[in-house]
Design an enzyme around this catalytic site. Sequence first.
Site, PDB file in Angstrom:
ATOM      1  N   LYS A 270      14.852  46.068  33.373  1.00 12.87           N
ATOM      2  CA  LYS A 270      13.823  45.047  33.184  1.00 12.87           C
ATOM      3  C   LYS A 270      13.801  44.538  31.749  1.00 12.87           C
ATOM      4  O   LYS A 270      13.989  45.309  30.805  1.00 12.87           O
ATOM      5  CB  LYS A 270      12.450  45.602  33.560  1.00 12.87           C
ATOM      6  CG  LYS A 270      12.285  45.934  35.036  1.00 12.87           C
ATOM      7  CD  LYS A 270      10.885  46.411  35.344  1.00 12.87           C
ATOM      8  CE  LYS A 270      10.720  46.693  36.835  1.00 12.87           C
ATOM      9  NZ  LYS A 270       9.339  47.156  37.165  1.00 12.87           N
ATOM     10  N   THR A 271      13.582  43.261  31.616  1.00 11.20           N
ATOM     11  CA  THR A 271      13.320  42.643  30.317  1.00 11.20           C
ATOM     12  C   THR A 271      12.110  41.735  30.470  1.00 11.20           C
ATOM     13  O   THR A 271      12.018  40.989  31.451  1.00 11.20           O
ATOM     14  CB  THR A 271      14.528  41.828  29.819  1.00 11.20           C
ATOM     15  OG1 THR A 271      14.839  40.810  30.773  1.00 11.20           O
ATOM     16  CG2 THR A 271      15.745  42.723  29.594  1.00 11.20           C
ATOM     17  N   THR A 314      55.384  38.643  54.369  1.00 16.28           N
ATOM     18  CA  THR A 314      55.736  38.579  52.953  1.00 16.28           C
ATOM     19  C   THR A 314      54.820  37.614  52.206  1.00 16.28           C
ATOM     20  O   THR A 314      54.273  37.956  51.148  1.00 16.28           O
ATOM     21  CB  THR A 314      57.202  38.141  52.781  1.00 16.28           C
ATOM     22  OG1 THR A 314      58.048  38.995  53.549  1.00 16.28           O
ATOM     23  CG2 THR A 314      57.599  38.190  51.320  1.00 16.28           C
ATOM     24  N   GLY A 340      25.764  44.636  29.452  1.00 17.19           N
ATOM     25  CA  GLY A 340      25.560  44.365  28.033  1.00 17.19           C
ATOM     26  C   GLY A 340      26.303  45.382  27.182  1.00 17.19           C
ATOM     27  O   GLY A 340      27.414  45.805  27.521  1.00 17.19           O
ATOM     28  N   GLY A 341      25.657  45.808  26.079  1.00 18.95           N
ATOM     29  CA  GLY A 341      26.295  46.783  25.191  1.00 18.95           C
ATOM     30  C   GLY A 341      26.579  48.109  25.871  1.00 18.95           C
ATOM     31  O   GLY A 341      27.529  48.812  25.509  1.00 18.95           O
ATOM     32  N   GLU A 364      53.321  48.089  41.438  1.00 22.00           N
ATOM     33  CA  GLU A 364      54.124  47.794  42.615  1.00 22.00           C
ATOM     34  C   GLU A 364      54.649  49.120  43.162  1.00 22.00           C
ATOM     35  O   GLU A 364      55.179  49.947  42.415  1.00 22.00           O
ATOM     36  CB  GLU A 364      55.330  46.897  42.273  1.00 22.00           C
ATOM     37  CG  GLU A 364      54.967  45.452  41.942  1.00 22.00           C
ATOM     38  CD  GLU A 364      54.774  44.586  43.158  1.00 22.00           C
ATOM     39  OE1 GLU A 364      54.602  45.127  44.246  1.00 22.00           O
ATOM     40  OE2 GLU A 364      54.793  43.342  43.015  1.00 22.00           O
ATOM     41  N   GLY A 365      54.484  49.330  44.457  1.00 23.03           N
ATOM     42  CA  GLY A 365      55.073  50.491  45.084  1.00 23.03           C
ATOM     43  C   GLY A 365      54.371  51.808  44.861  1.00 23.03           C
ATOM     44  O   GLY A 365      54.910  52.863  45.197  1.00 23.03           O
TER      45      GLY A 365
END
Length: 369
Positions: A270-271, A314, A340-341, A364-365
């Site tokens: 909360k702010t 593919t 935030g921080g 990959e793989g």
Amino acid sequence: MFDLEPTEEQQLMVQTARELAKNEMDPKAHDADEAATLPTDFLKRSWELGLACAAIPEQWSGAGMERSAVTGSLILEELGWGDLAMALAMLAPASVAYPVLDFGTDAQKERYLRACTGAEFPKLTAAVMEPDYDFDPTELRTVAKKQAGGYVLKGQKCLVPNGSFADTFLVYAREEGKSGFEGVAAFFVPRDAKGLHIGSKEKNMGVHALDSVSLTLEDVQVGPDARLGGEGPINFERIMSFTRVALSALALGVARRAYEHSVTYAQERKTWGQPIATRQSVAFSIADMRIELDAARLLVWEAAWRLDRGETATRESYLAKLSVDEMVLKVTDEAVMIMGGHGFIRENPVERWLRNARGFSVFEGLALV
């Protein structure tokens, strides 16, 4: 059209994977990352659940479940939600078992599939990646030269999971004089092979708990029976489609974990007396995260569905992976910014998810469904 409603069997396996992720993986992920090692006995305990190689037929003492890329995708998303490093370590034997199941000789199936159905965690892993900035799986620089009595392998591999303790490596190499997917073959190389040099544990940006190593092959000689499928061809293009779907599914899990964490934080933080989730910038950011995640999941499921139908996927698997690679990085980065921080502190898991997400664009793989 494909059905988006999971079957009862799929729901059961997903629930098993979800419980493993929630109870074993997620709670221990931070300490494992800090210690750069897996939790004690994790591989053994996770292997006993039978998730990684459930599709091995009963004739090799497996569970005999239907081979399904869709089912595998659902399971791997849950494992990726739990922890990427643990998931990659747990899945390493499957990257050997499924190519053997699809293309192996009878002798190879008898040896390696049975090794994947015992109580002990199999010391098997695959080596696909190479330490080149322009790595291309269709133009591998690791080369296999045919000679009387077998093959000679020469080249380098990196990001080989479980490499410090694996006793057999399935090494992918380009057959001399050939190119493209059709020119790639795979060879079983024992740990004690002359000319095989196994590097120390790699120090990577992410997946710290994963035991990954590099391999150097200096004229490693193997017999003709070491070639996956014997003298018959393997469909490396299809193998790569399966691995791209697998990695994409894991990335979905990482992204979903970051998204859910962000929602919870935004609702609780909360702010000026109001949750930050009510702030337009935060709300829009969270909405975008969900849109990107759900859209990418559909691409992965379509590619998996086509593989299950026996189609060439593919294009679909490649596009899914491209989309997911971008999405997971965006979602985890947004999660850091919402914190935030606090998001920059190592005690907060979002920074780990961001580091792990960065790796998908080069992986990959490393996994297979």
